[in-house]
Design a protein around this motif. Structure first.
Motif, PDB file in Angstrom:
ATOM      1  N   ASP A  47     -12.118 -12.268  -2.637  1.00 57.22           N
ATOM      2  CA  ASP A  47     -12.547 -12.216  -1.246  1.00 57.22           C
ATOM      3  C   ASP A  47     -11.681 -11.271  -0.425  1.00 57.22           C
ATOM      4  O   ASP A  47     -12.158 -10.590   0.471  1.00 57.22           O
ATOM      5  N   PHE A  48     -10.409 -11.207  -0.759  1.00 59.74           N
ATOM      6  CA  PHE A  48      -9.479 -10.349  -0.028  1.00 59.74           C
ATOM      7  C   PHE A  48      -9.972  -8.904   0.005  1.00 59.74           C
ATOM      8  O   PHE A  48      -9.993  -8.261   1.041  1.00 59.74           O
ATOM      9  N   PHE A  49     -10.371  -8.369  -1.149  1.00 61.38           N
ATOM     10  CA  PHE A  49     -10.813  -6.978  -1.217  1.00 61.38           C
ATOM     11  C   PHE A  49     -12.180  -6.775  -0.588  1.00 61.38           C
ATOM     12  O   PHE A  49     -12.450  -5.726  -0.023  1.00 61.38           O
ATOM     13  N   SER A  50     -13.038  -7.772  -0.692  1.00 64.56           N
ATOM     14  CA  SER A  50     -14.377  -7.616  -0.118  1.00 64.56           C
ATOM     15  C   SER A  50     -14.340  -7.551   1.407  1.00 64.56           C
ATOM     16  O   SER A  50     -15.245  -7.019   2.029  1.00 64.56           O
ATOM     17  N   ARG A  51     -13.276  -8.063   2.015  1.00 65.21           N
ATOM     18  CA  ARG A  51     -13.153  -8.029   3.480  1.00 65.21           C
ATOM     19  C   ARG A  51     -12.527  -6.737   3.988  1.00 65.21           C
ATOM     20  O   ARG A  51     -12.523  -6.485   5.182  1.00 65.21           O
ATOM     21  N   ILE A  52     -12.000  -5.922   3.087  1.00 61.58           N
ATOM     22  CA  ILE A  52     -11.382  -4.658   3.495  1.00 61.58           C
ATOM     23  C   ILE A  52     -12.465  -3.593   3.512  1.00 61.58           C
ATOM     24  O   ILE A  52     -13.045  -3.273   2.494  1.00 61.58           O
ATOM     25  N   LEU A  78      -7.262   1.929   2.189  1.00 60.74           N
ATOM     26  CA  LEU A  78      -6.436   0.730   2.079  1.00 60.74           C
ATOM     27  C   LEU A  78      -6.698   0.021   0.756  1.00 60.74           C
ATOM     28  O   LEU A  78      -5.765  -0.405   0.079  1.00 60.74           O
ATOM     29  N   GLN A  79      -7.978  -0.093   0.356  1.00 61.12           N
ATOM     30  CA  GLN A  79      -8.302  -0.699  -0.942  1.00 61.12           C
ATOM     31  C   GLN A  79      -7.589   0.049  -2.065  1.00 61.12           C
ATOM     32  O   GLN A  79      -6.980  -0.559  -2.932  1.00 61.12           O
ATOM     33  N   LEU A 108      -4.863  -1.490  -4.605  1.00 64.21           N
ATOM     34  CA  LEU A 108      -5.195  -1.590  -6.027  1.00 64.21           C
ATOM     35  C   LEU A 108      -4.176  -0.883  -6.908  1.00 64.21           C
ATOM     36  O   LEU A 108      -3.880  -1.321  -8.018  1.00 64.21           O
ATOM     37  N   LYS A 109      -3.595   0.204  -6.422  1.00 65.87           N
ATOM     38  CA  LYS A 109      -2.592   0.925  -7.209  1.00 65.87           C
ATOM     39  C   LYS A 109      -1.324   0.101  -7.397  1.00 65.87           C
ATOM     40  O   LYS A 109      -0.536   0.364  -8.294  1.00 65.87           O
TER      41      LYS A 109
END
Length: 107
Positions: A32-37, A42-43, A47-48
């Protein structure tokens, strides 16, 4: 040109395709954290920084009076946070994240 500079120079739509190819839709949409960005830059930056760590039952991730060394995404299992009196005050399950506030506020 190094990989990060090259990816940073790509247009947003192409960068998103590279993100999906490199990490798969699963990590981008499973958590959910990434889906809200909504910001691809920033993603990509977050992710890196991901590394896989395995903890065993009963391991201490970090102590109450310290800050989280990184953000944690739970791929499997359950994580319980305990107060000083050994009482669990939070429970995180698969696909949840924690430690993000410490990372963003203290680094």
């Amino acid at each position: 040109m190094d990989e990060n500079k090259f990816i940073d120079s790509l247009p947003a739509t192409l960068k998103e395709e590279v993100l999906i190819h490199a990490y798969g839709k699963s990590i981008l949409y499973k958590y959910d954290f990434f889906s809200r960005i909504g910001n691809n830059d920033l993603q990509w930056g977050l992710l890196k920084k991901i590394s896989r760590i395995r903890f065993e039952n009963g391991d201490t991730v970090y102590l109450d009076n310290s800050t989280a060394p990184s953000m944690f995404l739970i791929a499997q299992g359950t994580v319980k946070l305990f107060a000083e009196n050994d009482c669990a005050f939070a429970v995180y399950r698969m696909c949840a994240s924690f430690g993000d506030v410490d990372v963003f506020c203290n680094q």
